[in-house]
Design a protein around this motif. Sequence first.
Motif, short mmCIF file in Angstrom:
data_model
loop_
_atom_site.label_atom_id
_atom_site.label_comp_id
_atom_site.label_asym_id
_atom_site.label_seq_id
_atom_site.Cartn_x
_atom_site.Cartn_y
_atom_site.Cartn_z
N VAL A 1 8.76 1.65 -12.85
CA VAL A 1 7.73 0.61 -12.89
C VAL A 1 7.02 0.59 -11.55
O VAL A 1 7.53 1.09 -10.54
CB VAL A 1 8.32 -0.79 -13.17
N ASN A 2 5.83 0.01 -11.53
CA ASN A 2 5.10 -0.19 -10.28
C ASN A 2 5.69 -1.41 -9.59
O ASN A 2 5.49 -2.55 -10.04
CB ASN A 2 3.61 -0.40 -10.58
N LEU A 3 6.42 -1.20 -8.52
CA LEU A 3 7.13 -2.30 -7.88
C LEU A 3 6.21 -3.22 -7.09
O LEU A 3 6.64 -4.28 -6.62
CB LEU A 3 8.22 -1.74 -6.96
N ALA B 1 0.82 -1.23 0.00
CA ALA B 1 0.00 0.00 0.00
C ALA B 1 0.85 1.27 0.00
O ALA B 1 0.75 2.11 0.89
CB ALA B 1 -0.96 -0.01 1.19
N LYS B 2 1.69 1.41 -1.01
CA LYS B 2 2.51 2.60 -1.23
C LYS B 2 3.63 2.81 -0.21
O LYS B 2 4.14 3.92 -0.06
CB LYS B 2 1.63 3.85 -1.33
N ALA B 3 3.99 1.76 0.50
CA ALA B 3 5.19 1.78 1.34
C ALA B 3 6.25 0.95 0.63
O ALA B 3 5.96 -0.15 0.16
CB ALA B 3 4.89 1.22 2.72
N PRO B 4 7.49 1.44 0.52
CA PRO B 4 8.49 0.78 -0.32
C PRO B 4 9.06 -0.49 0.29
O PRO B 4 9.00 -0.71 1.49
CB PRO B 4 9.58 1.84 -0.46
N LYS C 1 12.47 24.65 -10.66
CA LYS C 1 13.58 23.79 -10.23
C LYS C 1 14.13 24.19 -8.87
O LYS C 1 14.74 23.37 -8.18
CB LYS C 1 14.70 23.83 -11.27
N LYS C 2 13.93 25.47 -8.47
CA LYS C 2 14.40 25.90 -7.16
C LYS C 2 13.68 25.14 -6.04
O LYS C 2 14.18 25.04 -4.93
CB LYS C 2 14.17 27.41 -6.99
N ASN C 3 12.50 24.61 -6.35
CA ASN C 3 11.72 23.87 -5.37
C ASN C 3 11.91 22.36 -5.48
O ASN C 3 11.14 21.59 -4.88
CB ASN C 3 10.24 24.21 -5.52
N ALA C 4 12.91 21.94 -6.23
CA ALA C 4 13.15 20.50 -6.39
C ALA C 4 13.41 19.84 -5.04
O ALA C 4 14.09 20.40 -4.19
CB ALA C 4 14.34 20.28 -7.33
N ARG C 5 12.86 18.65 -4.86
CA ARG C 5 13.03 17.94 -3.60
C ARG C 5 12.93 16.45 -3.83
O ARG C 5 12.49 15.99 -4.89
CB ARG C 5 11.98 18.38 -2.58
N MET C 6 13.36 15.70 -2.83
CA MET C 6 13.16 14.26 -2.86
C MET C 6 12.31 13.87 -1.66
O MET C 6 12.35 14.53 -0.61
CB MET C 6 14.50 13.51 -2.83
N GLU C 7 11.53 12.82 -1.83
CA GLU C 7 10.63 12.37 -0.77
C GLU C 7 10.98 10.94 -0.36
O GLU C 7 10.92 10.03 -1.18
CB GLU C 7 9.18 12.42 -1.27
N SER D 1 5.82 3.93 -5.52
CA SER D 1 6.22 2.59 -5.09
C SER D 1 7.70 2.53 -4.74
O SER D 1 8.23 1.47 -4.43
CB SER D 1 5.90 1.57 -6.19
N GLN D 2 8.36 3.69 -4.75
CA GLN D 2 9.81 3.76 -4.58
C GLN D 2 10.21 4.17 -3.16
O GLN D 2 9.44 4.79 -2.44
CB GLN D 2 10.40 4.78 -5.57
N PHE D 3 11.45 3.87 -2.80
CA PHE D 3 12.03 4.36 -1.54
C PHE D 3 12.15 5.88 -1.59
O PHE D 3 11.81 6.58 -0.63
CB PHE D 3 13.40 3.71 -1.32
N ILE D 4 12.65 6.40 -2.71
CA ILE D 4 12.71 7.85 -2.92
C ILE D 4 11.90 8.21 -4.15
O ILE D 4 12.11 7.64 -5.24
CB ILE D 4 14.15 8.36 -3.07
N ARG D 5 10.98 9.14 -3.96
CA ARG D 5 10.20 9.69 -5.08
C ARG D 5 10.65 11.13 -5.30
O ARG D 5 10.90 11.86 -4.33
CB ARG D 5 8.72 9.65 -4.73
N VAL D 6 10.77 11.53 -6.55
CA VAL D 6 11.09 12.91 -6.88
C VAL D 6 9.80 13.57 -7.36
O VAL D 6 9.36 13.33 -8.49
CB VAL D 6 12.19 13.01 -7.95
N PRO D 7 9.15 14.37 -6.52
CA PRO D 7 7.87 14.97 -6.90
C PRO D 7 8.03 15.94 -8.07
O PRO D 7 9.07 16.59 -8.23
CB PRO D 7 7.42 15.72 -5.64
#
Length: 399
Positions: free
Chosen positions: A360-362, A292-295, A317-323, A306-312
Amino acid sequence: MNYTKEEVLEYIKEDDVRFVRLAFCDINGRLKNMAILPEQLERAFDEGISFDASAIEGFTDVVNSDLFLFPIPQTLTVLPWRSFQGKVVRMFCEIRHPDGTVFENDSRAILKHAEEYAKGKGYNIKIGTVAEFYLFKTDINGEPTKIPFDNAGYMDVSPADKGENIRREICQTMKAMNIIPESSHHEEGPGQNEVSFHYDSPLRAADNVINFKAVVRAAAEKSGLIADFTPKPLADKSGNGFHINVSLNTFEETDDIDNLRCSFMAGVLAHAKEMTYYFNHTKESYDRLGKAKAPKYITWSPQNRSQFIRVPAVKDKKNARMELRSPDPYTNPYLAFALIIYAGIDGIEKKMVRGPQIDVNLYTAPKEVTDKLELLPQSLEEAKAIAENSEFIKKALGR
């Protein structure tokens, strides 16, 4: 607000404050506090207030049990839900030994050091969080049950979503405490809710998380409910996630910011296994991962949940972040944020290169895809063993 000691003392005197709560967290990130009368506050600033640290998990033993709380004036906040007759305020505290040295297991002090370390390297790191929780009913004796407050689904509205008024109260209370919520909505699980925070400095972001949990629990109790932040409250429903959004910029302009961000992310990926014990430190945490959307895997990809790190996706680009999507709400945010900072800067200094993105959807990917991917630790015991043998963890947090 950057209050000074003198401003706090004046405020306490002029604004009918009846109690001052001196707050800190144990090693697992659970909020603790001691209430003092306003007349004792100046002494607290100057000399500290002692407490039995042997009774706090992860602190000291009975032989060296005295530690002292020194309130931090910049963290002053009113507790709106306690303000009936006279105000109650709270400040987070520095924890020190009797000789005045900083207590080494004070997780807030660990994050403060990490934040200063990053600034010293020229990096401006901001963190925003997304926290999920369930609202459950209580029985006739007021004891918690596992009966959800409603049966609504993702972003449903009233009347199916019964948590709407409680979320509104939570957000209004946080605004009164100078904490800025960005959005709130019903999550996928029955009775499950989510609140997102505006980004802030790592230290303030962690303070906000601790305050947020207190606000949610108070709002739930006021409505005769119980707020549940455990990683997997219902075995067959979505778990509670604690998504950590991290942005990296520099204090001086540079043309190399994209490469710095990539190496920062590479460092977090490289140390993911070692940090998992601090992101997911209960047995129940590992019932949530991989569902359920936990990696489950140490991977990254733009937008992919579905990833450990998602890049929203962002417009600027100044607001680029990783989740980071693996942590759950039982994590100690001070330790988690500190480790992320150290891991990312390690990636920058070693010029690490992140692996290819996995688009891909893991959760549905075939074994020929997933068998090639590196797994996150699959149990608390595995995660703990990896952390205990990690030189990175020992260097970042101390032995």
